[in-house]
Design a protein around this motif. Structure first.
Motif, PDB file in Angstrom:
ATOM      1  N   ASN A 193      64.758  87.079   4.398  1.00 44.32           N
ATOM      2  CA  ASN A 193      66.072  86.438   4.309  1.00 44.32           C
ATOM      3  C   ASN A 193      66.110  85.252   5.279  1.00 44.32           C
ATOM      4  N   VAL A 194      65.485  84.136   4.862  1.00 44.20           N
ATOM      5  CA  VAL A 194      65.337  82.992   5.752  1.00 44.20           C
ATOM      6  C   VAL A 194      66.125  81.795   5.242  1.00 44.20           C
ATOM      7  N   ASP A 195      66.391  80.846   6.172  1.00 47.99           N
ATOM      8  CA  ASP A 195      67.057  79.610   5.783  1.00 47.99           C
ATOM      9  C   ASP A 195      66.019  78.597   5.296  1.00 47.99           C
ATOM     10  N   LYS A 196      66.432  77.371   5.048  1.00 52.80           N
ATOM     11  CA  LYS A 196      65.520  76.353   4.514  1.00 52.80           C
ATOM     12  C   LYS A 196      64.390  76.029   5.486  1.00 52.80           C
ATOM     13  N   GLY A 197      64.630  76.238   6.775  1.00 51.85           N
ATOM     14  CA  GLY A 197      63.602  75.976   7.770  1.00 51.85           C
ATOM     15  C   GLY A 197      62.643  77.134   7.962  1.00 51.85           C
ATOM     16  N   GLY A 198      62.836  78.228   7.214  1.00 52.92           N
ATOM     17  CA  GLY A 198      61.955  79.383   7.305  1.00 52.92           C
ATOM     18  C   GLY A 198      62.323  80.370   8.390  1.00 52.92           C
ATOM     19  N   THR A 199      63.488  80.176   9.037  1.00 53.78           N
ATOM     20  CA  THR A 199      63.942  81.076  10.096  1.00 53.78           C
ATOM     21  C   THR A 199      64.859  82.139   9.515  1.00 53.78           C
ATOM     22  N   GLN A 254      71.849 101.740  13.368  1.00 56.85           N
ATOM     23  CA  GLN A 254      70.776 101.488  14.327  1.00 56.85           C
ATOM     24  C   GLN A 254      70.173 100.099  14.049  1.00 56.85           C
ATOM     25  N   PHE A 255      70.968  99.071  14.288  1.00 54.71           N
ATOM     26  CA  PHE A 255      70.523  97.704  14.049  1.00 54.71           C
ATOM     27  C   PHE A 255      71.315  96.751  14.938  1.00 54.71           C
ATOM     28  N   PHE A 256      70.782  95.533  15.084  1.00 50.88           N
ATOM     29  CA  PHE A 256      71.545  94.429  15.659  1.00 50.88           C
ATOM     30  C   PHE A 256      71.275  93.209  14.793  1.00 50.88           C
ATOM     31  N   LEU A 257      72.046  92.163  14.977  1.00 49.47           N
ATOM     32  CA  LEU A 257      71.899  90.974  14.151  1.00 49.47           C
ATOM     33  C   LEU A 257      70.840  90.038  14.720  1.00 49.47           C
ATOM     34  N   HIS A 258      70.204  89.326  13.837  1.00 51.27           N
ATOM     35  CA  HIS A 258      69.149  88.401  14.258  1.00 51.27           C
ATOM     36  C   HIS A 258      69.670  87.357  15.239  1.00 51.27           C
ATOM     37  N   GLU A 259      70.933  86.995  15.169  1.00 52.34           N
ATOM     38  CA  GLU A 259      71.484  85.958  16.033  1.00 52.34           C
ATOM     39  C   GLU A 259      71.493  86.343  17.507  1.00 52.34           C
ATOM     40  N   VAL A 260      71.300  87.622  17.835  1.00 58.69           N
ATOM     41  CA  VAL A 260      71.246  88.030  19.246  1.00 58.69           C
ATOM     42  C   VAL A 260      69.817  88.379  19.673  1.00 58.69           C
ATOM     43  N   ASN A 261      68.848  88.165  18.797  1.00 59.62           N
ATOM     44  CA  ASN A 261      67.459  88.515  19.100  1.00 59.62           C
ATOM     45  C   ASN A 261      66.767  87.361  19.824  1.00 59.62           C
ATOM     46  N   GLY A 262      66.556  87.524  21.127  1.00 58.86           N
ATOM     47  CA  GLY A 262      65.909  86.491  21.918  1.00 58.86           C
ATOM     48  C   GLY A 262      64.412  86.635  22.040  1.00 58.86           C
ATOM     49  N   CYS A 263      63.824  87.573  21.325  1.00 58.39           N
ATOM     50  CA  CYS A 263      62.381  87.807  21.401  1.00 58.39           C
ATOM     51  C   CYS A 263      61.653  86.783  20.543  1.00 58.39           C
ATOM     52  N   ASP A 264      61.238  85.691  21.167  1.00 57.83           N
ATOM     53  CA  ASP A 264      60.637  84.585  20.429  1.00 57.83           C
ATOM     54  C   ASP A 264      59.271  84.942  19.876  1.00 57.83           C
ATOM     55  N   VAL A 265      58.487  85.708  20.625  1.00 56.47           N
ATOM     56  CA  VAL A 265      57.142  86.093  20.183  1.00 56.47           C
ATOM     57  C   VAL A 265      57.209  86.876  18.880  1.00 56.47           C
ATOM     58  N   GLY A 266      58.215  87.720  18.738  1.00 55.49           N
ATOM     59  CA  GLY A 266      58.313  88.580  17.565  1.00 55.49           C
ATOM     60  C   GLY A 266      58.831  87.897  16.317  1.00 55.49           C
ATOM     61  N   GLU A 267      59.378  86.692  16.447  1.00 50.93           N
ATOM     62  CA  GLU A 267      60.042  86.043  15.319  1.00 50.93           C
ATOM     63  C   GLU A 267      59.097  85.817  14.135  1.00 50.93           C
ATOM     64  N   LYS A 268      57.922  85.274  14.403  1.00 50.79           N
ATOM     65  CA  LYS A 268      56.989  84.968  13.320  1.00 50.79           C
ATOM     66  C   LYS A 268      56.527  86.244  12.621  1.00 50.79           C
ATOM     67  N   TYR A 269      56.357  87.324  13.372  1.00 45.87           N
ATOM     68  CA  TYR A 269      55.943  88.597  12.765  1.00 45.87           C
ATOM     69  C   TYR A 269      57.029  89.122  11.828  1.00 45.87           C
ATOM     70  N   LEU A 270      58.286  89.006  12.229  1.00 44.65           N
ATOM     71  CA  LEU A 270      59.382  89.459  11.382  1.00 44.65           C
ATOM     72  C   LEU A 270      59.463  88.615  10.113  1.00 44.65           C
ATOM     73  N   GLN A 271      59.273  87.315  10.247  1.00 50.05           N
ATOM     74  CA  GLN A 271      59.338  86.437   9.079  1.00 50.05           C
ATOM     75  C   GLN A 271      58.198  86.715   8.102  1.00 50.05           C
ATOM     76  N   ASP A 272      57.001  86.960   8.626  1.00 48.87           N
ATOM     77  CA  ASP A 272      55.817  87.087   7.765  1.00 48.87           C
ATOM     78  C   ASP A 272      55.541  88.514   7.307  1.00 48.87           C
ATOM     79  N   TYR A 273      55.887  89.508   8.140  1.00 52.51           N
ATOM     80  CA  TYR A 273      55.501  90.886   7.844  1.00 52.51           C
ATOM     81  C   TYR A 273      56.682  91.851   7.765  1.00 52.51           C
TER      82      TYR A 273
END
Length: 289
Positions: free
Chosen positions: A68-74, A97-116
């Protein structure tokens, strides 16, 4: 003392086929390995003998990407990120048992969530206990009150972008108030190496990297995991390789390297017995079957 765990791909197939390509990340990541500087060490043996070419019918794997990404792939800000400490207890889409992506500051994990669709790391939330701001373990009940999340992996990588959530810098305890929270020591592209090192040193005074790792899952992954799946024929080796690959690529806390494959592993080829050893580094021993 370092303990090594080894198993053939047949063992991996038999243990994991019940969840068919589901991840088993807690096999590799364990409490307190991050802060000790001693990363997990695992010995994985793939049997490439003829028997591993035999097929059997099992669920189709998760389709990577197309999150569920925007046009920039985020990932979009309102994307739900579900979390758990055990892949045997993955929450369903109705769980709190969830939080929204807008509060997720874990930058390292972002690409893994987008791809996997998943990421495993040492993840904490910032909250105020009274007027004392602290980075605490995420509650395994209701995540609706979580206002900011970050991970030890960002600290280890000196990554201060915080997924562009609200502030660049590194986590810090004991600053600000509940009305005016201060969660980070500022750091940005203009910071000197000394300033960044000082901010990282303060971040390491928090409890990041201590406790148990958390696995995050996107909504798409959660919906797939709990859905009825089409079954197809796969070889035993294909299934074992996919299971191990999913685990490795979504768990960057491992020390990994390779000799000739493009997934991060150290590999020894036993030519006489026709099997490959995938050597990863792990300090504890745990198997789930």
């Amino acid at each position: 003392m370092i303990k090594l765990i080894s198993f053939s791909s047949l063992f991996a197939v038999l243990c994991l086929s019940a969840n068919s390509f589901a991840d088993d990340t807690e096999l590799y990541v364990f409490e307190s390995t991050a802060r000790s500087g001693s990363r997990p060490q695992v010995l994985i043996i793939f049997d490439t003998s003829g028997s591993m070419d035999s097929n059997f019918k099992t669920d189709t794997p998760y389709v990577r990407g197309d999150e569920n990404v925007d046009k920039g792939g985020t990932l979009k800000p309102k994307t739900k990120l579900f979390y758990t400490r055990s892949s045997s207890n993955i929450p369903n889409s109705s769980s709190k048992q969830f939080f929204l992506h807008e509060v997720n500051g874990c930058d390292v994990g972002e690409k893994y969530l987008q791809d996997y669709g998943m990421f495993t790391g040492y993840i904490r939330e910032h909250k105020y206990v009274g007027e004392n701001g602290t980075w605490s373990e995420i509650p395994l009940t209701d995540g609706s009150g979580i206002t900011q999340v970050d991970c030890y992996e960002d600290i280890a990588e000196k990554n201060y972008y915080n997924n562009n959530t609200n502030f660049w810098g590194f986590p810090v305890d004991g600053l600000g108030t509940s009305a005016t929270p201060i969660r980070y020591t500022a750091a940005n592209n203009s910071s000197t190496p000394a300033q960044i090192d000082d901010a990282v040193a303060k971040a390491k005074l928090t409890n990041f990297g201590i406790g148990q790792p958390i696995t995050l899952y996107t909504e798409k992954y959660i919906n797939w995991y709990h859905s009825s799946k089409v079954q197809k024929n796969y070889s035993r080796l294909e299934i074992a390789q996919r299971v191990i690959e999913d685990t490795i690529v979504t768990t960057p806390g491992l020390i990994l390297g390779f000799r000739y494959l493009t997934i991060m592993m150290v590999i020894t080829v036993m030519v006489g017995e026709l099997f490959m050893e995938y050597l990863l580094l792990m300090k504890h021993q745990k198997t789930n079957c």
